[in-house]
Scaffold this active site. Structure first.
Site, mmCIF file in Angstrom:
data_model
loop_
_atom_site.group_PDB
_atom_site.id
_atom_site.type_symbol
_atom_site.label_atom_id
_atom_site.label_comp_id
_atom_site.label_asym_id
_atom_site.label_seq_id
_atom_site.Cartn_x
_atom_site.Cartn_y
_atom_site.Cartn_z
ATOM 1 N N HIS A 184 -7.353 -5.667 -1.266
ATOM 2 C CA HIS A 184 -6.234 -4.934 -0.674
ATOM 3 C C HIS A 184 -5.571 -5.729 0.447
ATOM 4 C CE1 HIS A 184 -3.946 -1.273 -0.430
ATOM 5 N NE2 HIS A 184 -4.176 -1.143 0.862
ATOM 6 N N SER A 227 0.843 -1.188 0.000
ATOM 7 C CA SER A 227 0.000 0.000 0.000
ATOM 8 C C SER A 227 0.884 1.246 0.000
ATOM 9 C CB SER A 227 -0.941 -0.059 1.204
ATOM 10 O OG SER A 227 -2.036 0.785 1.017
ATOM 11 N N ASP A 262 -9.041 -5.102 -5.675
ATOM 12 C CA ASP A 262 -8.502 -4.085 -4.766
ATOM 13 C C ASP A 262 -9.149 -2.751 -5.117
ATOM 14 O OD1 ASP A 262 -7.150 -2.338 -3.167
ATOM 15 O OD2 ASP A 262 -5.164 -3.166 -3.564
#
Length: 710
Positions: A680, A554, A641
């Site tokens: 994610h 991330s 995601d």
């Protein structure tokens, strides 16, 4: 390393955008459409190279087998009390999702209450949030599919675990707060949008609203209680005060630790919850964070960073709320950060501090703020806690790099408050006594001392020969505290590795000051801090550049990609998971607009000038020196995601392969793996976690020539 033939990828040289007079070419902008045949073909062509590359890594099978074996240990949460029953989460070891159990007493028989594993064949439906009614008789729970942030809320009657017909859709980043009468619940949802909403879309999330759902009615009848038509980015989460009289509305605009705080006295709503509530704007600016702890009548206790970057505890009387009248209950600590507070046994406060990235747990008096007890803790992290105002006991869970977890129980009705070990887990096959954890403080480029944990086998020679795995994050006020990771310990045990975790600026390790030191105009500090961590490991003889892997996900994916661009000579391998790579466009997709508090936004000329300097997508260049190439790079992302949309990684890999991958001197691979039915990371099934870490460490072994140590 064998030379790879990368796919031929179309470049649209006409795709140029003007940013404040700077013409920026965006030749892979067409990859921003996830549904186009061209994008699907691109993903397929990339996976066709990457999947065989990973499968042919000699140690992948050994690693996966060992991971499956060692990860098969029982995982428990703390028990928590709701009404007259106890609940806890438990995973026998390799179940895809953890299961919620119920007990009538701590000694009673445990029964399955909710098992998400039966909701899908492959474990890709996950529990995302839940809330019990005040009396513990009703249960609301959120489900997400394939890793998406979109949630569907369902309801159960706790007695007999009976499913109710109510269903709430279009829910994302939502609160779940029951009124104390058990009649209904506050939650957040987004307006209908064109196209699909399954987590593969990229459309922006704006105009979140607060609704009240009455149990037993259709969602179309839900009552709108708060909306902000002039502030599309605002998100308002509700919670009920401990006495059930007040609804507290915490409004946030981005990811900064600041919020407005409005409240509604439900006794003043003569016709009940029937429309927009009569909100009193207690705090109506974004100059501090106010986290509700408890209240005694109109005297409310908050944790705040207002004029206290390390946080303090204050009392505000709603009848006389002027800032000059606020009372300090527990003052700010000069160094340690107050992470969270809970009220328990009606007059106690449990405070959890972070001291040099290690947790401290204390008991204070609610009336005076005085310290009553510090609970004994080893060096590590508190990762679980339960105990509310009406409870007379607490549970808390401890973990560290070498301890998978100890749950403590403390009965607060006793004279001497001695916590006892309620449950301790061991992992067969990894003997913690063979390893050591050290914490060091190394200087960054500007002289700031940065903490770093290093885990390795006892008695190693510091001769620069060891493979090392350096992890970092550095953003959004998030602290990276010691945690137990089987996948990384396998690297230490079976690949002779060194594990390092650098607590760089941008995180919350030393409060809001540390966070501000690594955001906006200071974002380069994160990259400097991380590169200096690598240089420390090399200088001290732990590893050498050719043996060093850096990893982050991330915001940490942005970190390692930016570092690879800035210092390709410093690392042997880079694994970037679900990274933010296009810093000029991130704010246009899903919830990206909320991150402008950390990054800034290219719509502003000043911000553009910060962003364009480090944006991974815009800073790929072939190293000038003949003997320097890019490290081996593996990008990981997934089709669902919808937090950091996959287009970031797709555009970045296309750029890497074009600018760097075509060069004769670039023999290190530049690859991407795009997973399906994954997002994610939240709620990822165990089977997918095992595949992912097997890919990562097999890639490292193949690229850095690391042998398996049986």
């Amino acid at each position: 390393m064998l030379s790879l033939q990368y796919p031929d990828v179309y470049r649209d040289e006409t795709a140029v955008q003007d940013y404040h007079g700077h013409k920026i070419c965006d030749p892979y902008a067409w990859l921003e459409d996830p549904d186009s045949e061209q994008t699907k073909a691109f993903v397929e062509a990339q996976n066709k190279i990457t999947v065989p590359f990973l499968e042919q890594c000699p140690i992948r099978g050994l690693y996966k087998e060992r991971m499956t074996e060692l990860y098969d240990y029982p995982k428990y949460s703390c028990h928590f009390k709701k009404g007259k029953r106890y609940f806890y989460f438990y995973n026998t070891g390799l179940q895809n999702q953890r299961v919620l159990y119920v007990q009538d007493s701590l000694e009673g028989e445990a029964r399955v209450f909710l098992d998400p594993n039966i909701l899908s064949d492959d474990g890709t439906v996950a529990l995302r949030g839940y809330a019990f009614s005040e009396d513990g008789e009703y249960f609301a729970y959120g489900l997400s599919a394939s890793g998406s942030d979109w949630v569907t809320i369902k309801f159960m009657k706790v007695d007999g675990a009976k499913e109710l017909p109510d269903v709430l859709e279009r829910v994302k980043f939502s609160c779940m707060a029951w009124t104390h009468d058990g009649k209904g619940m506050f939650y957040n949802s987004y307006p209908q949008q064109d196209g699909k909403s399954d987590g593969t879309e990229t459309s922006t999330n704006l105009h979140q609203k607060l609704y009240y759902h009455v149990l037993g009615t259709d969602q179309s009848e839900d009552i709108l209680c708060a909306e902000f038509p002039d502030e599309p980015k605002w998100m308002g989460g509700a919670e009920l005060s401990d006495d059930g009289r007040y609804v507290l509305l915490s409004i946030r605009e981005g990811c900064d630790p600041v919020n407005r705080l409005w409240y509604c006295d439900l006794q003043q709503e003569s016709s009940g919850i029937a429309g927009i509530l009569k909100w009193v704007k207690l705090i109506d600016n974004f100059e501090g964070e106010y986290d509700y702890v408890t209240n005694e009548g109109t005297v409310f206790t908050f944790k705040t960073n207002r004029q206290s970057p390390n946080y303090r505890v204050i009392n505000i009387d709603f009848r006389d709320p002027e800032e000059s009248k606020w009372k300090v209950l527990v003052p700010e600590h000069e160094k340690d950060v107050l992470e969270w507070i809970a009220c328990v046994r009606s007059n106690f406060l449990v405070l959890c501090y972070l001291h040099d990235v290690k947790n401290i747990l204390q008991l204070h008096d609610l009336t005076t703020g005085a310290l009553l007890k510090t609970f004994p803790l080893d060096v590590g992290s508190i990762v679980g806690y339960s105990g509310q105002k009406k409870d007379t006991e607490i549970f808390y869970q401890f973990t560290s790099f070498l301890s998978p977890g100890i749950i403590y129980h403390c009965d607060l009705t006793k004279e001497e408050l001695e916590p006892r070990v309620f449950r301790e887990v061991t992992v067969k096959g990894i003997d913690a006594s063979d390893y050591q954890t050290v914490q060091i403080f190394y200087p960054s480029k500007d002289g700031t001392k940065i903490p770093m944990f290093i885990v390795h086998k006892k008695g190693i020679k510091l001769d620069g020969s060891h493979p090392a795995f350096l992890y970092g994050y550095g953003g959004f006020n998030i602290s990276i505290t010691p945690n137990y990771s089987v996948s990384r310990l396998i690297f230490v045990r079976h690949m002779g590795g060194i594990l390092a975790v650098a607590n760089i600026r941008g995180g919350g390790e030393y409060g809001e000051t540390w966070h501000k030191g690594g955001i906006l105009a200071n974002k380069q500090n994160c990259f400097d801090d991380f590169q200096c961590a690598a240089e420390y490991l090399i200088k001290e003889g732990y590893t050498s550049p050719k043996r060093l892997t850096i990893n982050g996900g991330s915001n940490g994916g942005l970190l390692v990609a930016a570092c690879a661009n800035q210092r390709p000579d410093l690392f042997g391998c880079v694994i970037a998971q679900v990274g933010v790579m296009d810093m000029l466009k991130f704010h246009k997709y899903t919830i990206g607009h909320a991150w402008t508090t950390d990054y800034g936004c290219s719509d502003s000329k000043q911000h553009f000038e910060w962003l364009v300097k480090y944006s991974p997508l815009h800073n790929v260049k072939l190293p000038e020196a003949d003997d320097i190439q890019y490290p081996s790079m593996l990008l990981l992302t997934a089709d669902h995601d919808d937090r950091v949309v996959p287009l970031h990684s797709l555009k970045f890999i296309a750029t890497l392969q074009y600018i760097v991958g075509r060069s004769r001197k670039q023999s290190n691979p530049l690859l991407i793996h795009v997973d399906t039915k994954a997002g994610h990371g939240a709620g990822k099934p165990t089977a997918k976690v095992i595949e992912e870490v097997s890919d990562m460490f097999a890639f490292i072994a193949r690229c850095l020539n690391v042998d398996w140590i049986p």
